[in-house]
Scaffold this motif. Structure first.
Motif, PDB file in Angstrom:
ATOM      1  N   UNK A 400      46.801  38.989  65.546  1.00 57.72           N
ATOM      2  CA  UNK A 400      46.072  38.295  66.596  1.00 57.72           C
ATOM      3  C   UNK A 400      45.456  36.986  66.114  1.00 57.72           C
ATOM      4  N   UNK A 401      45.643  36.627  64.851  1.00 58.80           N
ATOM      5  CA  UNK A 401      45.124  35.374  64.311  1.00 58.80           C
ATOM      6  C   UNK A 401      46.175  34.266  64.387  1.00 58.80           C
ATOM      7  N   UNK A 402      45.700  33.051  64.560  1.00 59.17           N
ATOM      8  CA  UNK A 402      46.573  31.883  64.486  1.00 59.17           C
ATOM      9  C   UNK A 402      46.956  31.639  63.028  1.00 59.17           C
ATOM     10  N   UNK A 403      47.926  30.777  62.758  1.00 57.61           N
ATOM     11  CA  UNK A 403      48.384  30.560  61.377  1.00 57.61           C
ATOM     12  C   UNK A 403      47.276  30.195  60.402  1.00 57.61           C
ATOM     13  N   UNK A 404      46.210  29.528  60.863  1.00 55.44           N
ATOM     14  CA  UNK A 404      45.101  29.175  59.990  1.00 55.44           C
ATOM     15  C   UNK A 404      43.874  30.040  60.269  1.00 55.44           C
ATOM     16  N   UNK A 405      44.076  31.164  60.976  1.00 56.00           N
ATOM     17  CA  UNK A 405      42.962  32.024  61.364  1.00 56.00           C
ATOM     18  C   UNK A 405      42.329  32.740  60.189  1.00 56.00           C
ATOM     19  N   UNK A 406      41.102  33.207  60.403  1.00 62.82           N
ATOM     20  CA  UNK A 406      40.318  33.860  59.350  1.00 62.82           C
ATOM     21  C   UNK A 406      39.726  35.153  59.895  1.00 62.82           C
ATOM     22  N   UNK A 407      39.879  36.218  59.151  1.00 61.80           N
ATOM     23  CA  UNK A 407      39.198  37.476  59.422  1.00 61.80           C
ATOM     24  C   UNK A 407      37.936  37.522  58.563  1.00 61.80           C
ATOM     25  N   UNK A 408      36.803  37.857  59.180  1.00 65.01           N
ATOM     26  CA  UNK A 408      35.509  37.857  58.485  1.00 65.01           C
ATOM     27  C   UNK A 408      34.924  39.268  58.541  1.00 65.01           C
ATOM     28  N   UNK A 409      34.547  39.792  57.374  1.00 61.69           N
ATOM     29  CA  UNK A 409      33.877  41.091  57.332  1.00 61.69           C
ATOM     30  C   UNK A 409      32.863  41.108  56.200  1.00 61.69           C
ATOM     31  N   UNK A 410      31.962  42.067  56.225  1.00 61.97           N
ATOM     32  CA  UNK A 410      30.911  42.153  55.207  1.00 61.97           C
ATOM     33  C   UNK A 410      30.892  43.546  54.588  1.00 61.97           C
ATOM     34  N   UNK A 411      30.361  43.597  53.353  1.00 57.86           N
ATOM     35  CA  UNK A 411      30.162  44.849  52.643  1.00 57.86           C
ATOM     36  C   UNK A 411      28.840  44.778  51.879  1.00 57.86           C
ATOM     37  N   UNK A 412      28.232  45.920  51.563  1.00 56.27           N
ATOM     38  CA  UNK A 412      27.019  45.893  50.743  1.00 56.27           C
ATOM     39  C   UNK A 412      27.324  45.285  49.372  1.00 56.27           C
ATOM     40  N   UNK A 413      26.342  44.629  48.776  1.00 49.91           N
ATOM     41  CA  UNK A 413      26.543  44.047  47.452  1.00 49.91           C
ATOM     42  C   UNK A 413      25.377  43.180  47.044  1.00 49.91           C
ATOM     43  N   UNK A 414      25.388  42.758  45.813  1.00 49.32           N
ATOM     44  CA  UNK A 414      24.365  41.842  45.312  1.00 49.32           C
ATOM     45  C   UNK A 414      25.039  40.835  44.388  1.00 49.32           C
ATOM     46  N   UNK A 415      24.296  39.794  44.046  1.00 49.50           N
ATOM     47  CA  UNK A 415      24.856  38.754  43.182  1.00 49.50           C
ATOM     48  C   UNK A 415      24.725  39.119  41.712  1.00 49.50           C
ATOM     49  N   UNK A 416      24.096  40.244  41.461  1.00 55.55           N
ATOM     50  CA  UNK A 416      23.914  40.668  40.074  1.00 55.55           C
ATOM     51  C   UNK A 416      24.533  42.031  39.828  1.00 55.55           C
ATOM     52  N   UNK A 417      23.661  43.041  39.731  1.00 55.95           N
ATOM     53  CA  UNK A 417      24.088  44.385  39.368  1.00 55.95           C
ATOM     54  C   UNK A 417      24.917  45.033  40.475  1.00 55.95           C
ATOM     55  N   UNK A 418      25.985  45.702  40.076  1.00 58.37           N
ATOM     56  CA  UNK A 418      26.750  46.553  40.982  1.00 58.37           C
ATOM     57  C   UNK A 418      27.106  47.829  40.246  1.00 58.37           C
ATOM     58  N   UNK A 419      26.779  48.973  40.848  1.00 55.11           N
ATOM     59  CA  UNK A 419      27.139  50.230  40.196  1.00 55.11           C
ATOM     60  C   UNK A 419      28.608  50.557  40.448  1.00 55.11           C
ATOM     61  N   UNK A 420      29.063  51.639  39.822  1.00 59.37           N
ATOM     62  CA  UNK A 420      30.478  51.989  39.869  1.00 59.37           C
ATOM     63  C   UNK A 420      30.951  52.235  41.306  1.00 59.37           C
ATOM     64  N   UNK A 421      30.121  52.934  42.092  1.00 55.21           N
ATOM     65  CA  UNK A 421      30.511  53.257  43.458  1.00 55.21           C
ATOM     66  C   UNK A 421      30.663  51.996  44.312  1.00 55.21           C
ATOM     67  N   UNK A 422      29.759  51.033  44.104  1.00 55.40           N
ATOM     68  CA  UNK A 422      29.830  49.787  44.869  1.00 55.40           C
ATOM     69  C   UNK A 422      31.062  48.973  44.465  1.00 55.40           C
ATOM     70  N   UNK A 423      31.380  48.997  43.185  1.00 56.99           N
ATOM     71  CA  UNK A 423      32.585  48.307  42.722  1.00 56.99           C
ATOM     72  C   UNK A 423      33.843  48.928  43.332  1.00 56.99           C
ATOM     73  N   UNK A 424      33.883  50.263  43.341  1.00 59.02           N
ATOM     74  CA  UNK A 424      35.053  50.942  43.922  1.00 59.02           C
ATOM     75  C   UNK A 424      35.201  50.619  45.401  1.00 59.02           C
ATOM     76  N   UNK A 425      34.077  50.586  46.112  1.00 60.44           N
ATOM     77  CA  UNK A 425      34.118  50.265  47.537  1.00 60.44           C
ATOM     78  C   UNK A 425      34.660  48.855  47.755  1.00 60.44           C
ATOM     79  N   UNK A 426      34.091  47.884  47.074  1.00 61.90           N
ATOM     80  CA  UNK A 426      34.536  46.506  47.239  1.00 61.90           C
ATOM     81  C   UNK A 426      35.973  46.305  46.806  1.00 61.90           C
TER      82      UNK A 426
END
Length: 767
Positions: A400-426
């Motif tokens: 459903x996107x045009x050739x230059x279209x963008x899909x945007x989504x978010x996930x939990x996270x931080x700019x520093x520490x990430x535990x193993x579960x958060x890494x696996x999710x991302x």
């Protein structure tokens, strides 16, 4: 008298399924909409029903005492159910869990276990007492367990349909439970009065049940139940002030007020904040993708658009249209009631087109091609939200996107520490996106990270210098000085940040029917709020289908050898087969519920119907089985054929589910897909339900004790259902997925089929 007992059994089934649906509804709000709680509630309910059923079968009593005990247990069941609802609403306060905070799986299990225990055990005991009570007034003593089972299922079917289409829209949970209490007491009072002159225990029972009946009438019609409802629902949301709480076919919606802010909660999860949202995050979420696109004009927002996001998007002058979807139309009604200048301005803009529909289904049926698609879901913590993070959804969005279209989504996270579960999710979501989109960019943030996926490489070229240039070209003077929270994620140092942090993390692909994204999300929150259990649960991802099958094979072999040399072969085999069929029955129910949620996203309004059709299949199986049973060898032949039928269903069910999903994606075939779900539920119920009367008949030939036999098989069936709910619903389906879970159960059923085949040819001919 016999027909009145039939009415009591029908009402018992009606009350049981209504109680389950209402308790699921209340607990889903407490458990933040996590559908795994459905498996826990159904499993724990079955466990306690089995315990109550078995305990009630220990002691025999006469006619008068049977009526007295039936009436007493019915009163206790309804009373415990009425007391459970307010308790559920304040359980988070008791446990010290803040509003909006998710509960870990361990806490969910313990909570549902303790809360459901009284009502579940009492309802299970009523089944055994019903068999005993009917035996006192029925001339035909054979297979009364199957007859009661069939009557209870008919009541369950009626309860599922009536609860879905009438009781839930008609009033709140306490009001519904109060009327169920009243109807049960009316039937019990009639039973007692019919035996009033014949038995002294019934005369004594009449002295206390009559005032109870009158007291219920006063509580309901004087408004006291309504008052209890209002007090308990307000206590649920303390210390915030509850403005309104409404139920709809899609869930529970509540609006809280706190220092001038309106917080909108859906099934206990915050979905919108007005009039002042999280401005830095909303600006970053809106402007970074829009700046990465050369000329955004047609936008899709799949939830969460009101309260700031639409306002920020419309600051870009080239935007011509925004399609904004929310699943529940009641959310738009509440936004209108608790409107603010911000939401009024957003939702009344001519560029904004509001759609009360599931975003994913709307996207599938839309003929518009979009420049950007925003998913307003923050993480795949439930099946309802996980369906916006799967390979199937990404494929749909890419189309459903045009050739230059963008899909945007978010996930939990931080700019520093990430535990193993958060890494696996991302990492899992990153690799799932990589299956569909050639270019992916992850922008860091404190609290949430933003994923951009596109067929075009433009998203990789966005930096602070290009962002400023685009702003100038679009004449957005108010943002000529790029805010720090927007500029920071564009710094070149973050270019390879995500790949570094998810190095050696999970590469599993998240799919609709293998929701590993939901598993990682749940593991992440468990690691925060229950670290010890979280570490244990996180290790379960290493479970494999072949490992479980290799574990089952020696157990099946040992069991087969034991039965081969046992002098009571049928008495050893039949309960085990019924137990495994109970496991299959629960798994089939959960597969249909989870699949419906993954496909449609609004299972709440269909739980009752799916269970009702499943039970309808079971009810249809009872007279069919009774008609087919003529001799013991013939009955056993039918019994082992049901084992192979179950094995065949386990092979075909994943294919059927995939076929239904294909039909759903064809807009004109949605109605047919709904019907197929109901037919699947009917078929699964028939194949699993036909074993109960067959088993009952075979076992009675070995041991002629009607009530204890019924209790044994009803208990075995329910205990198997508990295993299917806890092991299958909480572990196998999220980790292994639909196909592998069915293959595990296929191994078990094939092993039992071979055992049944052995008994047929080497034991039954010698009887």
């Amino acid at each position: 008298m016999k027909h009145l007992i039939y009415c009591a059994v029908l009402l018992m089934g009606f009350s049981g399924i209504t109680a389950e649906i209402l308790l699921i509804r209340e607990l889903l709000s407490v458990f933040s909409g996590n559908e795994l709680s459905i498996a826990m509630v159904l499993a724990n309910w079955l466990l306690f029903e089995a315990a109550g059923c078995l305990l009630a079968g220990i002691k025999k009593e006469g006619t008068g005492k049977s009526i007295r005990n039936f009436v007493l247990l019915t009163f206790l069941f309804c009373s415990s159910l009425l007391a459970t609802i307010p308790l559920i609403r304040i359980v988070k306060n008791i446990m010290g869990i803040a509003i909006g905070e998710s509960m870990g799986l361990y806490a969910m299990f313990v909570t549902s276990f303790l809360i459901l225990m009284p009502a579940g055990m009492l309802h299970g005991a009523l089944f055994t007492l019903s068999c005993r009570l009917l035996s006192h007034f029925h001339n035909e003593k054979k297979n009364l367990g199957g007859r009661v089972y069939g009557l209870e299922i008919l009541g369950t079917i009626a309860g599922g349909v009536v609860c879905t289409w009438l009781l839930i829209p008609w009033g709140h949970t306490l009001k519904t439970v109060s009327f169920i209490f009243l109807f049960n007491m009316a039937v019990c009072l009639a039973l007692v009065l019919l035996m009033y002159k014949k038995d002294s225990s019934c005369r004594k029972t009449a002295f206390w049940i009559t005032p109870v009946f009158c007291c219920l009438i006063w509580l309901i019609f004087s408004g006291q139940i309504q008052r209890i409802h209002e007090i308990s629902i307000q206590a649920q949301w303390q210390p915030h002030r509850l403005e309104v709480c409404r139920n709809s076919p899609y869930g529970s919606l509540c609006v809280l007020e706190n220092k001038g802010q309106y917080l909108f909660f859906q099934d206990g999860v915050p979905v919108l904040i007005t009039p002042i949202p999280d401005i830095p995050f909303v600006e970053k979420l809106a402007h970074l993708p829009l700046l990465a696109h050369p000329s955004p004009s047609h936008i899709m927002i799949l939830g969460g658009g009101a309260g700031g996001l639409i306002t920020e998007i419309l600051k870009h002058p080239g935007v011509k249209s925004i399609d904004y979807t929310e699943l529940d139309p009641m959310l738009f009604e509440l936004l209108d009631i608790f409107s603010t200048p911000l939401t009024q301005a957003e939702l009344k803009r001519p560029e904004v087109r509001i759609h009360a529909a599931d975003g994913r289904l709307f996207l599938a049926s839309s003929d518009t091609f979009y420049d950007l698609v925003f998913t307003g879901v923050s993480e795949p913590g439930t099946l309802q939200t996980n369906r916006y993070f799967t390979k199937e959804f990404f494929t749909l969005a890419q189309r459903r996107l045009k050739p230059e279209g963008i899909l945007v989504l978010t996930l939990p996270g931080s700019m520093g520490y990430q535990n193993r579960e958060l890494k696996d999710l991302g990492s899992s979501i990153f690799h799932t996106l990589g299956e569909v989109f050639p270019f992916i960019r992850v922008l860091p943030g404190d609290g949430k990270k933003i994923f951009l996926a596109s067929p075009s490489a433009d998203i990789l070229e966005l930096n602070a210098e290009k962002a400023l240039k685009v702003l100038e070209e679009r004449g957005m003077g108010a943002m000529q000085a790029l805010p720090w929270h927007i500029e920071q994620p564009l710094h070149e140092g973050w270019a390879n940040w995500f790949q570094h942090f998810v190095k050696d993390a999970s590469t599993k692909i998240n799919e609709d029917f293998r929701p590993v994204g939901m598993f990682y999300s749940i593991a992440y929150w468990n690691s925060l709020y229950a670290p010890d259990f979280g570490r244990f649960y996180g290790k379960l991802e290493h479970i494999r289908m072949d490992g479980i099958i290799l574990f089952l094979l020696p157990l099946l072999l040992a069991s087969g050898l034991h039965m081969a040399f046992s002098p009571r072969k049928i008495r050893s085999f039949i309960p085990l087969a019924v137990f495994s069929t109970g496991t299959c029955a629960m798994l089939f129910t959960l597969i249909l519920i989870f699949a419906f949620q993954s496909v449609y996203g609004y299972i709440f309004s269909w739980i009752g119907l799916l269970i009702a059709f499943f039970m309808a299949g079971s009810a249809l199986a009872v007279p069919v089985a009774e008609k087919w049973m003529k001799s013991i060898p013939q009955t056993f032949s039918l019994f082992y054929k049901t084992e192979i039928a179950l094995a065949g269903l386990l092979c075909l069910l994943p294919l059927f589910i995939k076929g239904v999903q294909f039909l759903v994606n064809q807009a004109e075939m949605t109605g047919a897909a709904n019907l197929l779900f109901l037919l699947l539920a009917l078929s699964c119920g028939f194949i699993t339900g036909i074993q109960f009367p067959l088993a009952n008949r075979l076992y009675l030939e070995e041991k002629n004790d009607e009530s204890r036999t019924a209790a044994l098989f009803y208990g075995s069936d329910l205990l198997g259902g508990w295993l299917g709910g806890m092991a299958g619903g909480v572990l196998l389906l999220p980790v292994l997925g639909l196909y592998a879970t069915c293959m595990v159960m296929l191994t078990l059923k094939l092993g039992l089929f071979l055992t049944a085949l052995f008994l047929k040819f080497f034991y039954l001919p010698w009887r």
